[in-house]
Enzyme design. Structure first.
Site, short mmCIF file in Angstrom:
data_model
loop_
_atom_site.label_atom_id
_atom_site.label_comp_id
_atom_site.label_asym_id
_atom_site.label_seq_id
_atom_site.Cartn_x
_atom_site.Cartn_y
_atom_site.Cartn_z
N TYR A 177 0.96 -1.14 -0.15
CA TYR A 177 0.02 -0.09 0.14
C TYR A 177 0.85 1.29 -0.07
CZ TYR A 177 -0.44 3.45 3.62
OH TYR A 177 -0.62 4.87 4.39
N HIS A 221 -6.11 1.28 -0.66
CA HIS A 221 -5.89 0.11 -1.16
C HIS A 221 -6.92 -1.01 -0.52
CE1 HIS A 221 -3.27 -2.06 -4.12
NE2 HIS A 221 -2.96 -0.95 -4.64
O1 KDG Z 1 -2.21 -4.06 -10.59
C1 KDG Z 1 -2.64 -3.24 -9.32
C2 KDG Z 1 -2.09 -1.99 -9.46
O2 KDG Z 1 -2.25 -1.39 -10.44
C3 KDG Z 1 -2.36 -1.12 -8.18
O3 KDG Z 1 -1.92 -1.73 -6.86
C4 KDG Z 1 -2.24 0.27 -8.28
O4 KDG Z 1 -3.83 0.94 -6.66
C5 KDG Z 1 -3.13 1.14 -7.48
C6 KDG Z 1 -3.24 2.32 -7.96
O5 KDG Z 1 -3.97 3.43 -7.40
O6 KDG Z 1 -2.44 2.89 -9.06
MG MG Z 2 -5.35 2.25 -6.22
#
Ligand code: KDG
Ligand code: MG
Length: 408
Positions: A161, A217
């Site tokens: 995260y 997240h």
């Molecule tokens: O594939 C998952 C990612 O794209 C993600 O973890 C990225 O949360 C994300 C974001 O806000 O870019």
């Molecule tokens: Mg995201």
């Protein structure tokens, strides 16, 4: 005009980009992106084994009919694998359409509503000071908006995260350890005690002009998310992203009852039906879908129009989970959309990535300037693609300190 053949390529610099190239009887070709992060071979097989054999012989100009043919024809509708595969076809067909017309795709959508589209960068750090440096760096680059994530004292460093997204490559391939994904530890209490004040310190240091975004997240329960959103209201976030897992859409109503902090949801959505209720019930402020996962330009435009009816703005996903082709498709929509909000930006700009996907699109001082080249304005270098091969990767898996599996 007929589609004569289509090819799928899997690979790229630190990412398994899934690229579709559709050839036509007139010599014009189109490119599309089907990169389903960490499950890349699945849309690639779907395209090769089921969709490409049907595509050959079709008129590429009938992009709506082709979209409906595959969507309804699958019988089992929606889902990220199918939608990524349809998305790639749809992007390639819009690319072809633009090349036939001699116009950039944004002109086919209704022309430009703005010169540059505002971008936000990922500022992140192992701790708050590290994060402050990262924000300062992006501010110097001209960014007026940053997503801010930092390590939480007492939690292991490098939590997904917080810092898995640091840098430009978001290299999930490195999350592959031995037999499977890396495990990360999560502690909600520590996060809830630390992060609201940390956001306050960032606001004090950088003032009110910097737009601050924060991504939870999917880690909180509804009551925790409501409390968090209420507590950080004073720091005026531009948005709070994915406070809870999006399957439980009623949770958003609960969060709304307690706070006016703007909510951004949808990077894991793959159809208009995932967004429908959230948009129509005014439960979100920004819709985070992407051209790849949500079925291409045809489908994304429908979502944007629905959102516009309810004052929901766009904030498309732009992590390098999908390729510069998808970013280009989104750039054309961003240039046109009357309800454009902001665009997440991490993809373009590495030498290897630019060589694989040459384009005239430009990111400058925190804004994205769409190219005027006909079609999507991004190409795919097949020779360059020969340098790369598929490497299995995973998203990390989160566990609580007692071992319970949590939301990544
Ligand atoms: O594939 C998952 C990612 O794209 C993600 O973890 C990225 O949360 C994300 C974001 O806000 O870019
Ligand atoms: Mg995201």
């Amino acid at each position: 005009m007929k589609i004569t053949s289509a090819k799928v390529f899997v690979g790229g610099p630190n990412k398994n980009y899934v690229t579709l190239k559709i050839m036509t009887s007139e010599g014009i070709y189109g490119v599309g992106d089907a990169t389903l992060n960490n499950r890349e071979t699945l849309p690639a097989h779907y395209l090769e084994e089921y969709l490409i054999p049907c595509l050959v012989g079709m008129d590429p100009r009938n992009s709506e009919d082709i979209w409906q043919y595959f969507y309804r024809g699958a019988y089992f509708r929606r889902g990220p694998i199918a939608m990524a595969a349809f998305g790639a076809i749809d992007m390639a067909l819009w690319d072809i359409k633009g090349k036939i017309a001699g116009l950039p795709v944004y002109q086919l959508l209704g022309g430009k509503s703005r010169d540059g589209a505002m971008l936000y960068a990922h500022a992140s750090g192992n701790d708050l000071e590290d994060l402050m440096d990262s924000i300062a760096y992006y501010r110097e680059q001209g960014y007026q908006a940053v997503r801010v994530q930092c390590g939480i004292p007492g939690m292991p460093k490098g939590g997904g995260y917080a810092v898995a997204d640091k840098g430009d490559t978001q290299n999930y391939i490195t999350n592959f350890t031995g037999n499977g994904p890396k495990i990360e530890t999560w502690n909600t209490d520590k996060y809830m005690r630390y992060m609201p004040d940390a956001l306050g310190e960032i606001r004090d240091r950088f003032g009110w002009d910097m737009k601050l975004l924060h991504d939870v997240h999917h880690r909180l329960l509804p009551r925790e998310a409501a409390q968090f959103a209420k507590e950080v209201e004073q720091h005026r976030l531009y948005w709070l992203e994915d406070p809870t897992p999006a399957e439980d859409q009623d949770a958003l109503a609960f969060i709304r009852q307690h706070s006016t902090t703007p909510l951004a949801i949808g990077e894991v959505f793959n159809s208009i039906y995932d967004c429908n209720k959230l948009i129509q019930s005014n439960l979100i402020d920004f819709i985070r879908v992407s051209a790849t996962y949500a079925g291409g330009i045809t489908s994304l435009k429908r979502i944007v129009d629905l959102a516009g009816l309810h004052n929901v703005q766009t904030g498309f996903h732009g992590a390098p989970s999908h390729s510069p082709i998808s970013m280009a498709a989104q750039a054309h929509i961003n240039a046109w959309a009357p309800n454009f909000g902001i665009q997440e930006y991490l993809v373009l700009g590495t030498t290897e990535c630019d060589a694989l996907f040459p384009s005239e699109h430009k990111a400058q001082k925190g804004f994205f300037y769409v190219s005027d080249a006909p079609g999507l304005g991004v190409d795919f270098d097949e020779q360059e693609a020969g340098r790369y091969e598929f490497k299995r990767g995973y998203h990390p898996v989160a566990r609580l300190e007692d071992g319970t599996v949590w939301n990544y």
